[in-house]
Write an enzyme that holds these catalytic residues in place. Structure first.
Site, short mmCIF file in Angstrom:
data_model
loop_
_atom_site.label_atom_id
_atom_site.label_comp_id
_atom_site.label_asym_id
_atom_site.label_seq_id
_atom_site.Cartn_x
_atom_site.Cartn_y
_atom_site.Cartn_z
N GLY A 228 0.81 -1.23 0.00
CA GLY A 228 0.00 0.00 0.00
C GLY A 228 0.84 1.27 0.00
N ASP A 244 10.61 -6.81 2.60
CA ASP A 244 9.64 -7.59 3.39
C ASP A 244 9.78 -9.07 3.03
OD1 ASP A 244 7.15 -8.58 4.67
OD2 ASP A 244 6.60 -6.46 4.72
N LYS A 309 4.12 2.51 16.65
CA LYS A 309 2.95 1.83 17.23
C LYS A 309 3.03 2.08 18.74
CE LYS A 309 2.86 -0.10 13.10
NZ LYS A 309 1.96 0.28 12.03
C1 LIG Z 1 1.53 -3.26 8.64
S1 LIG Z 1 2.34 -4.28 7.51
C2 LIG Z 1 2.83 -3.18 6.25
C3 LIG Z 1 1.74 -2.76 5.34
C4 LIG Z 1 2.27 -1.96 4.18
N1 LIG Z 1 2.79 -0.66 4.60
C5 LIG Z 1 1.18 -1.70 3.15
O1 LIG Z 1 0.80 -0.53 2.97
O2 LIG Z 1 0.73 -2.64 2.49
C6 LIG Z 1 3.85 -4.62 8.30
C7 LIG Z 1 4.82 -5.43 7.47
O3 LIG Z 1 6.08 -5.40 8.11
C8 LIG Z 1 6.76 -6.60 7.82
N2 LIG Z 1 7.87 -6.75 8.77
C9 LIG Z 1 7.80 -6.88 10.12
N3 LIG Z 1 9.05 -7.01 10.63
C10 LIG Z 1 9.91 -6.93 9.57
C11 LIG Z 1 11.32 -6.98 9.46
N4 LIG Z 1 12.11 -7.13 10.52
N5 LIG Z 1 11.86 -6.85 8.22
C12 LIG Z 1 11.09 -6.70 7.12
N6 LIG Z 1 9.73 -6.64 7.19
C13 LIG Z 1 9.16 -6.76 8.39
C14 LIG Z 1 5.67 -7.64 7.93
O4 LIG Z 1 6.03 -8.80 7.17
C15 LIG Z 1 4.46 -6.92 7.35
O5 LIG Z 1 4.26 -7.24 5.99
#
Ligand SMILES: C[S@@+](CC[C@H](N)C(=O)[O-])C[C@H]1O[C@@H](n2cnc3c(N)ncnc32)[C@H](O)[C@@H]1O
Length: 361
Positions: A228, A244, A309
């Site tokens: 997104g 990701d 958060k």
């Molecule tokens: C809230 S979602 C992101 C949504 C995104 N901004 C969108 O608009 O579609 C959070 C994302 O952070 C990723 N994530 C969490 N910890 C991470 C890390 N250490 N390295 C890379 N990605 C990570 C998760 O896999 C998840 O897809």
């Protein structure tokens, strides 16, 4: 005939996300105290608004002069208001509201009839919509409408159909949107609703057509899946490295300007500095703040937008600690910067931070 003397506002009415009244109150008290203005807040849980009354009511206007609305985090809007107008007669609510409005001055550049943004207030908004036509006509007839663009806006904030606050906001030092809420349309081709968070962040922190968003720029999106936020950047022809482990929307990858790397967002650094860092990883706020500080202090990006958060408790304290830590890191690295934070309408238990590295180096 002598004009009635204007009645100065005595209260500061702040709209906020329902459930964040305590944070909003702590913030305004803290900012007022720094100006040597003491007062008390009236809040009620999940009401979606806060009232701040300085002990010396004349100091309400000082708050409007000394504080920039854009520097506040939790309020969505602020309104300099008269004491509550209660027991509005069912047969004629217009006369007492008009009389209060007239005592504030006018003509006003806009007249906004508003409620808190809560589920309970949804029913009330039906009444408010119906009431706005006769009230608008009466205000027009009374010479209170049609003021210059720079003139104050009149707000009537209904608690219910018989109780309302009447007050002012000043264009240029307030939210431009009714109820402080930008109504954004979800773009159908975006892969997640999160896209609206970044769109609102761009609007809030940069405004339209800002030089910080130019075609051909480079960005890194940490925690990008399903895409997104990347979608907002691609829409502006900005090249994105999307970090990701999760899958990205195939349409974004087909754009030809998105590279997807399945690596840890906390370890990744770009081989060459980029224009933008955006980060929506769900993690402890202190960890995200440290990461953003590392990127900016190391000159890996010029602009950054990231979410913090919030924990369940002491949320305002946590926000302040994170922002202070970022500012200290950048000061220590002798990096001049601009830092702003806001709980956006599309944010839930979080706030969004904008940071910009200033200067040419
Ligand atoms: C809230 S979602 C992101 C949504 C995104 N901004 C969108 O608009 O579609 C959070 C994302 O952070 C990723 N994530 C969490 N910890 C991470 C890390 N250490 N390295 C890379 N990605 C990570 C998760 O896999 C998840 O897809």
């Amino acid at each position: 005939m002598t004009q009635p003397r204007p009645n100065p506002p005595e209260l500061l009415l702040l709209y906020c996300r329902a459930g964040f009244e305590k944070e909003c109150a702590a913030e305004i008290q803290n900012r007022a105290r720094a100006l040597h203005i003491e007062g008390f807040c009236k809040t009620s849980d999940k009401s979606g608004y806060v009232l701040f009354s300085p002990y010396d009511t004349a100091q309400v206007s000082t708050l409007g002069e000394e504080l920039r609305f854009a520097d506040l985090i939790f309020p969505r809007q602020w309104v300099f208001a008269l004491p509550l107008i209660s027991q509005l007669p069912v047969t004629d609510r217009i006369t007492p509201l008009l009389s209060a409005a007239r005592s504030l001055g006018g003509p006003f550049s806009d007249i906004l009839l508003e409620t808190a943004d809560t589920n309970e207030a949804k029913e009330l908004s039906v009444f408010v919509r119906k009431f706005s036509t006769p009230f608008g006509a009466a205000a027009q007839a009374a010479g209170l409408a049609g003021g210059r663009q720079s003139a104050p806006r009149l707000h009537i904030f209904f608690l219910d159909s018989s109780n309302a606050y009447v007050g002012l906001s000043h264009p240029g030092n307030a939210s431009p949107w009714p109820m402080g809420i930008p109504r954004l349309k979800f773009p159908r081709s975006a892969p997640s609703r999160s896209t609206l968070k970044l769109e609102e962040a761009f609007l809030t922190f940069l405004g339209p057509n800002h030089k910080a968003l130019q075609p051909g720029m480079r960005a890194v999106d940490l925690g990008a899946a399903p895409g997104g936020w990347t979608w907002q950047l691609v829409r502006r022809s900005i090249r994105v490295t999307a970090i990701d482990n999760g899958p990205m929307d195939p349409a974004l990858l087909e754009s030809g300007i998105v590279e997807h790397l399945r690596v840890d967002g906390f370890r990744y650094l770009p081989p060459k500095p980029v224009d933008w860092l955006v980060c929506d990883m769900v993690e402890q706020p202190a960890r995200i703040a440290a990461l953003a500080a590392r990127w900016l202090a190391g000159r890996h990006c010029r602009y950054a937008i990231f979410n913090l958060k919030l924990p369940m408790k002491k949320r305002y304290d946590e926000v302040r600690a994170c922002l202070e830590r970022i500012a200290e890191s950048l000061d220590a690295a002798e990096v001049p910067f601009r830092l702003r934070a806001r709980q956006l309408y599309h944010d839930r238990e979080e706030i969004t931070v904008y940071a910009e590295r200033l200067g040419s180096r």
